[in-house]
Design a protein around this motif. Structure first.
Motif, short mmCIF file in Angstrom:
data_model
loop_
_atom_site.label_atom_id
_atom_site.label_comp_id
_atom_site.label_asym_id
_atom_site.label_seq_id
_atom_site.Cartn_x
_atom_site.Cartn_y
_atom_site.Cartn_z
N ASP A 1 0.84 -1.20 0.00
CA ASP A 1 0.00 0.00 0.00
C ASP A 1 0.87 1.25 0.00
OD1 ASP A 1 -2.65 1.20 0.10
OD2 ASP A 1 -2.12 1.82 2.15
N SER B 1 -8.27 -6.22 2.14
CA SER B 1 -9.57 -5.58 2.38
C SER B 1 -10.49 -6.41 3.25
CB SER B 1 -10.27 -5.30 1.04
OG SER B 1 -10.59 -6.53 0.38
N LEU C 1 -6.96 -1.21 7.81
CA LEU C 1 -7.35 0.19 7.62
C LEU C 1 -6.12 1.10 7.62
CD1 LEU C 1 -10.39 0.39 10.08
CD2 LEU C 1 -10.39 -0.32 7.68
N ARG C 2 -6.20 2.17 6.87
CA ARG C 2 -5.20 3.23 6.92
C ARG C 2 -5.49 4.14 8.11
NH1 ARG C 2 -6.89 3.16 1.47
NH2 ARG C 2 -5.38 2.11 0.10
N ASP D 1 -6.49 7.09 8.11
CA ASP D 1 -7.71 7.88 7.91
C ASP D 1 -8.98 7.04 7.95
OD1 ASP D 1 -7.65 6.49 5.53
OD2 ASP D 1 -7.40 8.25 4.24
N GLY D 2 -8.83 5.74 8.23
CA GLY D 2 -9.98 4.85 8.33
C GLY D 2 -10.38 4.17 7.04
N SER D 3 -9.77 4.53 5.93
CA SER D 3 -10.09 3.87 4.66
C SER D 3 -9.50 2.47 4.62
CB SER D 3 -9.56 4.70 3.49
OG SER D 3 -8.16 4.87 3.57
N VAL D 4 -10.13 1.61 3.83
CA VAL D 4 -9.73 0.21 3.74
C VAL D 4 -8.65 0.04 2.69
CG1 VAL D 4 -10.52 -2.13 3.21
CG2 VAL D 4 -12.00 -0.58 4.49
N VAL D 5 -7.61 -0.72 3.05
CA VAL D 5 -6.55 -1.03 2.10
C VAL D 5 -7.07 -2.05 1.10
CG1 VAL D 5 -4.23 -1.98 1.82
CG2 VAL D 5 -4.75 -0.52 3.80
N SER D 6 -6.93 -1.77 -0.18
CA SER D 6 -7.38 -2.70 -1.20
C SER D 6 -6.43 -3.90 -1.29
CB SER D 6 -7.45 -2.01 -2.56
OG SER D 6 -6.16 -1.54 -2.93
#
Length: 430
Positions: A374, A400, A415-416, A418-423
């Motif tokens: 990532d 994910s 999660l990163r 910022d709370g977004s999911v790592v693909s």
């Protein structure tokens, strides 16, 4: 405390952030070799004779130039920290020591196998008692060199957390980002020995493992396991170059500390800079089933060891002098390492804390490889293993859905910040 880097950190943190920005800039990314000016001014250089994957040597060299003495940063020395097994060495030195000890009857019979670990199951207690017997007096060596059933049970539990019949060897509750019972069980197996005795077993195992040819195997009971260990010359060179450039270099391992110390001397790292599971000794100086804790836990029977988040805790506590529960938390850039090196999920937290470079040797471990591929901050450096690298992982890493090791056990999406999911990621460095 092994060392203390607590000082006036404001200027150091600012310099670290500036250096990080430089490393992550397009101009820095396009540079493929150390600058001639740094080399001509005598800045410590990584050996050009040792192969690295892609541009990794150049990327690490830039970080060394910027953060080390050639960068002119004032204040406390920058810190680099490395995992040991399969990061600095090829193959596991703890397993090599266990193997040597089993072949030479160095495991002492405990009064009760259940007392060796607070999580050991009744099934494991029964399996070990049946396999190893009760004829040997308590505290005397078990004849594991000839008793293959006993050897099999001990090694299988260490290796897989299961008995030879497939039953769970450990059960109960523990924080899965702070410990794993089968890792904590290793120093507990050596209860009753002194530290010098364990060091002597590790030293003899080391001699045998270094003499064995690359690819050699050995047999323990019915198990076939690696029979050799090698220092990675690239890592030895990296450590040496970091030290010449003014870095304080540490080992942070989930192995037994006396064992790790025997090996770390081979890359110029002393006892004071080697952190691993530190057993509590009894009044006679003998190893017990308890270990020193971190982050306010006190002594435990394995609840807190240098494992995943535990490695961050020990770095914060032993290197930066951060006491109490705060040692579990991510610190400001001035109280974090410049370079972290690892190979597995057990290393992901401290390697991710590094402000200059995150070096990962690819062993196809989900959480750490998802973080590495990532590459959220542009500072992750992925390298295949230097000896017998693994082939490309089929498919993708399940970032994910099932890469994150949850504290309560099991796996979830990664999660990163910022709370977004790592693909999901494809394996590219192999």
């Amino acid at each position: 405390m092994r060392n203390n880097h607590v000082a006036a950190w404001t200027s150091v943190a600012a310099a670290a952030l500036m250096a990080a920005a430089t490393l992550n800039s397009p101009a820095a990314a396009a540079t493929s070799a150390p600058s001639a000016s740094n080399a001509s001014h005598g800045c410590p250089q990584l050996s050009a004779k040792l192969p690295w994957y892609g541009e990794n040597r150049a990327r690490l060299q830039r970080m060394i130039d910027e953060r080390g003495t050639c960068g002119g940063i004032k204040g406390p020395r920058p810190v680099a920290a490395f995992d040991w097994d399969n990061t600095v060495s090829k193959n596991d030195v703890t397993d090599a020591t266990i193997a040597w000890s089993l072949k030479h009857d160095k495991i002492l019979r405990p009064a009760s196998w259940k007392q060796t670990s607070k999580w050991l199951t009744d099934d494991a207690d029964k399996a070990l008692t049946t396999a190893c017997g009760t004829d040997v007096p308590v505290g005397a060596p078990l004849p594991t060199s000839t008793d293959t059933d006993c050897t099999d049970e001990i090694f299988n539990i260490r290796e897989s957390g299961k008995t030879m019949s497939g039953a769970a060897a450990f059960a109960g509750e523990w924080n899965h980002r702070r410990t794993v019972p089968q890792y904590a069980w290793v120093p507990q197996l050596f209860a009753g020995h002194t530290v010098p005795e364990l060091e002597s077993y590790a030293a003899q195992a080391r001699r045998e493992a270094l003499r064995a040819p690359v690819g050699a195997t050995q047999t323990l009971g019915t198990h076939t396991v690696p029979g050799y260990v090698r220092y990675y010359e690239q890592q030895r060179d990296l450590i040496r170059t970091l030290q010449k450039a003014g870095f304080d270099v540490y080992i942070v391992s989930a192995g037994s500390e006396p064992v790790t110390e025997v090996w770390s001397r081979g890359v110029g790292i002393d006892r004071a800079h080697t952190i691993a599971i530190r057993s509590v000794l009894d009044s006679r100086g003998r190893i017990t089933t308890y270990n020193e804790g971190c982050g306010g836990t006190g002594r435990t029977q394995g609840e807190a060891i240098p494992y995943i988040d535990g490695k961050r805790c020990w770095i914060n506590q032993d290197i930066y002098g951060i006491k109490g529960a705060g040692a579990w938390d991510r610190q400001d850039p001035g109280h974090r390492i410049a370079l972290g090196g690892g190979d597995a999920d057990t290393d992901v937290t401290f390697v991710g804390d590094a402000t200059g470079a995150h070096l990962v040797l690819n062993r196809n471990k989900n959480e750490v490889m998802c973080r590495a591929y990532d590459n959220a901050d542009g500072r992750w450096v992925v390298n295949p293993m230097f000896i017998e690298p693994l082939p490309q992982k089929p498919g993708t890493y399940p970032c994910s859905t099932a890469a994150y090791n949850k504290p309560e056990g099991g796996f979830g999406p990664l999660l990163r910040e910022d709370g977004s999911v790592v693909s999901d990621k494809t394996d590219t460095a192999h």
